[in-house]
Design an enzyme around this catalytic site. Structure first.
Site, PDB file in Angstrom:
ATOM      1  N   SER A 149       1.031  -1.223  -0.110  1.00  0.00           N
ATOM      2  CA  SER A 149       0.006   0.040   0.141  1.00  0.00           C
ATOM      3  C   SER A 149       0.757   1.240  -0.032  1.00  0.00           C
ATOM      4  CB  SER A 149      -0.845   0.062   1.120  1.00  0.00           C
ATOM      5  OG  SER A 149      -1.684  -1.193   0.928  1.00  0.00           O
ATOM      6  N   ARG A 164       7.444   6.174  -4.006  1.00  0.00           N
ATOM      7  CA  ARG A 164       8.097   6.807  -2.863  1.00  0.00           C
ATOM      8  C   ARG A 164       7.514   6.333  -1.598  1.00  0.00           C
ATOM      9  NH1 ARG A 164       5.738  11.135  -5.548  1.00  0.00           N
ATOM     10  NH2 ARG A 164       3.455  11.247  -5.039  1.00  0.00           N
ATOM     11  N   ASP A 202      -3.750  -1.628  -1.580  1.00  0.00           N
ATOM     12  CA  ASP A 202      -5.150  -1.881  -0.539  1.00  0.00           C
ATOM     13  C   ASP A 202      -6.223  -1.482  -0.798  1.00  0.00           C
ATOM     14  OD1 ASP A 202      -4.256   0.625   0.036  1.00  0.00           O
ATOM     15  OD2 ASP A 202      -4.140   0.167   2.148  1.00  0.00           O
TER      16      ASP A 202
HETATM   17  C1  BGC Z   1      -0.333   5.061   0.189  1.00  0.00           C
HETATM   18  C2  BGC Z   1      -1.401   4.334  -0.662  1.00  0.00           C
HETATM   19  C3  BGC Z   1      -2.270   3.590   0.142  1.00  0.00           C
HETATM   20  C4  BGC Z   1      -3.029   4.472   1.417  1.00  0.00           C
HETATM   21  C5  BGC Z   1      -3.767   3.489   2.276  1.00  0.00           C
HETATM   22  C6  BGC Z   1      -0.840   5.863   1.346  1.00  0.00           C
HETATM   23  O1  BGC Z   1      -0.165   6.640   2.107  1.00  0.00           O
HETATM   24  O2  BGC Z   1       0.517   5.960  -0.608  1.00  0.00           O
HETATM   25  O3  BGC Z   1      -0.872   3.578  -1.620  1.00  0.00           O
HETATM   26  O4  BGC Z   1      -3.461   3.009  -0.539  1.00  0.00           O
HETATM   27  O5  BGC Z   1      -1.935   4.868   2.142  1.00  0.00           O
HETATM   28  O6  BGC Z   1      -3.098   2.569   2.838  1.00  0.00           O
END
Ligand code: BGC
Length: 472
Positions: A149, A164, A202
């Site tokens: 995620s 990142r 996610d």
């Molecule tokens: C991430 C996402 C993720 C979200 C929830 C963010 O900081 O960049 O990819 O889906 O958090 O977990």
């Protein structure tokens, strides 16, 4: 000097969002959506094509492995999809030590592979031959969905380079690398019979899981997370995604594709979103300074920190937490007030929900977490501030939801729209969903807010990843 009531009123108003500002943000969100679909830019909204080209309908079957990395824990699970919208799930969680979160990728992925090994040995030793030399049987290979995620530039369903880190992770040598390759190589080093078949955000997992399990009626339009971080995924026709090289993938041109918006990075340039002095201070203390600015006003990792910064100002200005109020007992003497990131969002949830007489629950929470005595007036001020931070988070959360609904014209196409959501904030923050709905009604969606259902999709990252591994 203002009295505490006036001072609180002033701070609360800084967290207030007018109806007009909500509309401005939605318009800007739709603009950034279109720009992100056209081309990828460093500061814009990533709008990542995920290579997931269908959503399930509940009839899918099979057993899959899934791993989930996104916050403070790493989860390993096996999921048996029964083909009737139901599933069975076995899972284990391992906390991620902080030094690994900011260390080197070798140690980090080695740790993840170790957890997969432990899980297989414990739960699936019957099915899998982990030591081929002692058993001539060819081991069955598990297909695994990897819920990861963080923003990844995906080039295939199971390939993607890390753009990142967010949410406090900072493993520098992993940036720009193929995340699946890193995990697969450590699984291989341990000789595990596992093939990483899908790399799944996610939110995509949540969208898939909700589509698989949801009670009939209403199409699931958005999968979203309001937890440690925030983000959302939805799908649109491949032909309408200008930056996707459809010619290079003729077999899927007529299909839809799920887009991982990475809406945490909406308006990194702060053109439409609020930017109080507390937001500025918070940003300065994050490893991804200047990025994921929207997330830093909404999600669980940040709400407690915003509260801490406001309380620190109130103390410095002499409104609360004087030296005489300090509790002498060593156990409650914490440095939480001056230690960044020491306050969890659950502290905000508890204070927000406090209806006890004289706010006694809040009194105890403050004693425990900050080590100070307070009078009722001070506690009341603190609760008003907590509520202002929570309400702003929910109102901001309505912006991308409304943005996606308006951008996809979903209310014109469907009688009802379903949203699958997951994460500690949407699940546990008191009144969060009602406040999101309240904000949606303030937009051009108006009364049609009643045509939107929001359901918690608990096992999004396990079941959703399994569903992606299945289509792989
Ligand atoms: C991430 C996402 C993720 C979200 C929830 C963010 O900081 O960049 O990819 O889906 O958090 O977990």
């Amino acid at each position: 000097m203002l009295d505490i009531k006036e001072k609180t009123k002033e701070i609360v108003s800084e967290f207030d969002l007018s109806d007009e500002s909500i509309t401005t943000m939605i318009n800007h969100y739709i603009l950034q959506t279109k720009q992100g679909l056209k081309e990828t830019s460093v500061r814009g909204m990533p709008m990542i094509p995920t290579f997931v080209t269908s959503v399930p309908n509940g009839t899918e079957k099979g057993t899959f492995l899934a791993v989930d990395l996104g916050g403070t824990n790493f989860r390993v699970c096996s999921v048996k999809l029964n083909g009737d919208s139901s599933y069975e799930l076995i899972q284990e969680k391992a906390p991620i030590p902080h030094d690994l979160m900011v260390g080197k990728s070798y140690e980090f992925f080695n740790y993840l592979a170790l957890q997969v090994e432990k899980f297989l040995k414990f739960h699936h030793s019957d099915k899998f031959c982990l030591e081929p030399s002692s058993n001539p049987r060819t081991p069955e290979v598990f297909k695994m969905g990897f819920t990861f995620s963080f923003p990844v530039d995906q080039t295939a369903l199971n390939r993607g380079k890390l753009i990142r880190w967010t949410k406090g992770f900072d493993i520098k040598d992993a940036v720009g690398k193929d995340i699946v390759g890193l995990l697969q190589s450590h699984l291989n080093m341990r000789g595990l019979p596992v093939h990483v078949a899908a790399l799944v955000n996610d939110t995509v997992g949540t969208l898939m899981c909700r589509s698989y399990t949801k009670p009939s009626g209403g199409r699931t339009l958005i999968g979203c997370i309001f937890g440690t971080g925030t983000n959302g995924a939805y799908s649109q026709k491949i032909k309408t995604i200008p930056k996707f090289d459809a010619a290079a993938h003729p077999e899927i041109t007529d299909k839809i594709m799920v887009i991982n918006t990475e809406w945490g990075s909406f308006d990194n340039d702060l053109i439409s979103i609020p930017n109080t002095r507390f937001d500025k201070q918070l940003n300065e203390n994050t490893p991804n300074k200047g990025f994921h600015m929207f997330e830093k006003r909404i999600s669980g990792m940040f709400l407690g920190e915003l509260l801490r910064l406001v309380l620190l100002e109130l103390q410095q200005d002499g409104y609360i937490f004087s030296d005489e109020d300090k509790i002498a007992n060593a156990e409650t003497q914490r440095n939480n007030l001056t230690t960044p990131w020491s306050i969890d969002t659950s502290v905000c949830s508890k204070i927000d929900a406090d209806e006890s007489s004289q706010l006694h629950d809040t009194e105890n929470i403050i004693k425990t977490f900050f080590g100070y005595d307070t009078n009722f007036e001070q506690r009341h001020a603190i609760q008003l501030i907590v509520k202002a931070i929570g309400k702003r988070s929910a109102y901001l959360s309505a912006v991308p939801i409304a943005g996606v609904i308006i951008h996809t014209k979903a209310l014109e196409k469907f009688e009802t729209i379903d949203i699958g959501a997951d994460g500690s904030v949407v699940e546990f923050y008191p009144g969060f969903e009602s406040m999101v709905r309240e904000a949606l009604r303030k937009t051009e969606i108006g009364d049609d807010e009643e045509r939107i259902t929001i359901g918690i999709a608990k096992d999004g990252s396990g079941v959703g990843a399994a569903l992606c591994a299945l289509v792989a």
